[in-house]
Design a protein around this motif. Structure first.
Motif, PDB file in Angstrom:
ATOM      1  N   GLU A  37       0.827  -1.207   0.000  1.00 52.27           N
ATOM      2  CA  GLU A  37       0.000   0.000   0.000  1.00 52.27           C
ATOM      3  C   GLU A  37       0.863   1.260   0.000  1.00 52.27           C
ATOM      4  O   GLU A  37       0.508   2.271  -0.605  1.00 52.27           O
ATOM      5  CB  GLU A  37      -0.978   0.013   1.187  1.00 52.27           C
ATOM      6  CG  GLU A  37      -0.335   0.086   2.553  1.00 52.27           C
ATOM      7  CD  GLU A  37       0.291  -1.218   3.081  1.00 52.27           C
ATOM      8  OE1 GLU A  37       0.999  -1.142   4.094  1.00 52.27           O
ATOM      9  OE2 GLU A  37       0.087  -2.298   2.499  1.00 52.27           O
ATOM     10  N   ASP A  38       2.028   1.217   0.657  1.00 54.16           N
ATOM     11  CA  ASP A  38       2.951   2.350   0.647  1.00 54.16           C
ATOM     12  C   ASP A  38       3.522   2.561  -0.749  1.00 54.16           C
ATOM     13  O   ASP A  38       3.633   3.698  -1.219  1.00 54.16           O
ATOM     14  CB  ASP A  38       4.096   2.118   1.644  1.00 54.16           C
ATOM     15  CG  ASP A  38       3.603   2.057   3.073  1.00 54.16           C
ATOM     16  OD1 ASP A  38       3.154   3.094   3.592  1.00 54.16           O
ATOM     17  OD2 ASP A  38       3.664   0.967   3.672  1.00 54.16           O
ATOM     18  N   ILE A  39       3.885   1.476  -1.402  1.00 57.24           N
ATOM     19  CA  ILE A  39       4.440   1.536  -2.750  1.00 57.24           C
ATOM     20  C   ILE A  39       3.441   2.169  -3.715  1.00 57.24           C
ATOM     21  O   ILE A  39       3.769   3.101  -4.452  1.00 57.24           O
ATOM     22  CB  ILE A  39       4.852   0.129  -3.233  1.00 57.24           C
ATOM     23  CG1 ILE A  39       6.062  -0.369  -2.428  1.00 57.24           C
ATOM     24  CG2 ILE A  39       5.129   0.110  -4.733  1.00 57.24           C
ATOM     25  CD1 ILE A  39       6.367  -1.838  -2.619  1.00 57.24           C
ATOM     26  N   GLU A  40       2.215   1.668  -3.696  1.00 56.28           N
ATOM     27  CA  GLU A  40       1.200   2.168  -4.627  1.00 56.28           C
ATOM     28  C   GLU A  40       0.880   3.631  -4.362  1.00 56.28           C
ATOM     29  O   GLU A  40       0.802   4.435  -5.296  1.00 56.28           O
ATOM     30  CB  GLU A  40      -0.064   1.307  -4.520  1.00 56.28           C
ATOM     31  CG  GLU A  40       0.154  -0.104  -5.036  1.00 56.28           C
ATOM     32  CD  GLU A  40      -0.991  -1.041  -4.694  1.00 56.28           C
ATOM     33  OE1 GLU A  40      -2.055  -0.568  -4.245  1.00 56.28           O
ATOM     34  OE2 GLU A  40      -0.813  -2.258  -4.889  1.00 56.28           O
ATOM     35  N   TRP A  41       0.676   3.991  -3.095  1.00 54.32           N
ATOM     36  CA  TRP A  41       0.326   5.369  -2.751  1.00 54.32           C
ATOM     37  C   TRP A  41       1.451   6.330  -3.124  1.00 54.32           C
ATOM     38  O   TRP A  41       1.214   7.363  -3.745  1.00 54.32           O
ATOM     39  CB  TRP A  41       0.006   5.473  -1.257  1.00 54.32           C
ATOM     40  CG  TRP A  41      -0.397   6.848  -0.849  1.00 54.32           C
ATOM     41  CD1 TRP A  41      -1.654   7.384  -0.896  1.00 54.32           C
ATOM     42  CD2 TRP A  41       0.470   7.883  -0.351  1.00 54.32           C
ATOM     43  NE1 TRP A  41      -1.626   8.688  -0.448  1.00 54.32           N
ATOM     44  CE2 TRP A  41      -0.346   9.021  -0.108  1.00 54.32           C
ATOM     45  CE3 TRP A  41       1.830   7.964  -0.081  1.00 54.32           C
ATOM     46  CZ2 TRP A  41       0.176  10.213   0.382  1.00 54.32           C
ATOM     47  CZ3 TRP A  41       2.343   9.157   0.411  1.00 54.32           C
ATOM     48  CH2 TRP A  41       1.522  10.265   0.641  1.00 54.32           C
ATOM     49  N   LEU A  42       2.686   5.980  -2.752  1.00 55.07           N
ATOM     50  CA  LEU A  42       3.823   6.865  -3.006  1.00 55.07           C
ATOM     51  C   LEU A  42       4.076   7.033  -4.495  1.00 55.07           C
ATOM     52  O   LEU A  42       4.322   8.142  -4.971  1.00 55.07           O
ATOM     53  CB  LEU A  42       5.070   6.344  -2.299  1.00 55.07           C
ATOM     54  CG  LEU A  42       6.315   7.228  -2.399  1.00 55.07           C
ATOM     55  CD1 LEU A  42       6.061   8.614  -1.814  1.00 55.07           C
ATOM     56  CD2 LEU A  42       7.486   6.550  -1.691  1.00 55.07           C
ATOM     57  N   SER A  43       3.999   5.969  -5.248  1.00 52.71           N
ATOM     58  CA  SER A  43       4.210   6.057  -6.695  1.00 52.71           C
ATOM     59  C   SER A  43       3.177   6.980  -7.336  1.00 52.71           C
ATOM     60  O   SER A  43       3.533   7.877  -8.113  1.00 52.71           O
ATOM     61  CB  SER A  43       4.138   4.667  -7.322  1.00 52.71           C
ATOM     62  OG  SER A  43       4.251   4.757  -8.721  1.00 52.71           O
ATOM     63  N   ARG A  44       1.898   6.777  -7.023  1.00 51.63           N
ATOM     64  CA  ARG A  44       0.853   7.635  -7.586  1.00 51.63           C
ATOM     65  C   ARG A  44       1.056   9.089  -7.173  1.00 51.63           C
ATOM     66  O   ARG A  44       0.880  10.006  -7.980  1.00 51.63           O
ATOM     67  CB  ARG A  44      -0.534   7.153  -7.149  1.00 51.63           C
ATOM     68  CG  ARG A  44      -1.048   5.978  -7.939  1.00 51.63           C
ATOM     69  CD  ARG A  44      -2.525   5.729  -7.688  1.00 51.63           C
ATOM     70  NE  ARG A  44      -2.876   5.698  -6.272  1.00 51.63           N
ATOM     71  CZ  ARG A  44      -2.867   4.605  -5.505  1.00 51.63           C
ATOM     72  NH1 ARG A  44      -2.522   3.457  -6.018  1.00 51.63           N
ATOM     73  NH2 ARG A  44      -3.215   4.677  -4.239  1.00 51.63           N
TER      74      ARG A  44
END
Length: 150
Positions: free
Chosen positions: A40-47
């Motif tokens: 969830e951190d990866i997806e949120w930060l990338s977006r």
């Protein structure tokens, strides 16, 4: 997960006198990973990074995203972003993930940002002694911590 993003006119990463990544207009992303980080951190930060409106529009106002300007990116692993400096003068890196945890998350972040941006991104070499060179444009430098997204 912590990131320092810098809007750059140019950036490059060199390892053992060999340039391994180089971009012009875009973002240099320094990425720090801790054990509590997950998908969830990866997806949120990338977006967040791909869509952050920090590039100038035709009026000179920061109103365009990396994706909108078709900019490039380099992602460099940076465990020192999790330095604890409260006590003494020698930083502690106890919160930074060890390679067995950090490398897979770093690689997943690279894959995610490539998907969100729609193009390949440059990288550093995890754990290597890297020389990072950049020309900060603005200057624009922003710190983002996924634990502070609420």
């Amino acid at each position: 997960m912590r990131a320092i993003i810098q809007r750059v006119s140019s950036a490059s990463v060199t390892v053992e006198s060999k340039t391994i990544s180089e971009i012009q207009n875009g973002l240099l992303i320094l990425l720090g990973i801790e054990d509590a980080d997950g998908p969830e951190d990866i997806e949120w930060l990338s977006r967040k990074i791909v869509n952050l409106r920090i590039f100038n529009d035709s009026e000179g106002v920061m109103n365009e995203s990396l994706k909108a300007v078709n900019g490039d990116a380099i992602v460099v692993s940076q465990f020192t972003l999790h330095a604890a400096t409260k006590k003494g003068n020698r930083p502690s890196y106890i919160k930074a993930s060890k390679p067995d945890v950090a490398i897979p998350l770093y690689e997943k972040f690279i894959t995610q940002i490539e998907l969100d941006l729609g193009k390949n991104v440059g990288t550093g070499v995890f754990g290597a002694d890297m020389k990072v060179q950049l020309l900060n444009d603005g200057p624009v430098t922003i710190a983002i911590d996924t634990k502070n997204r609420e």
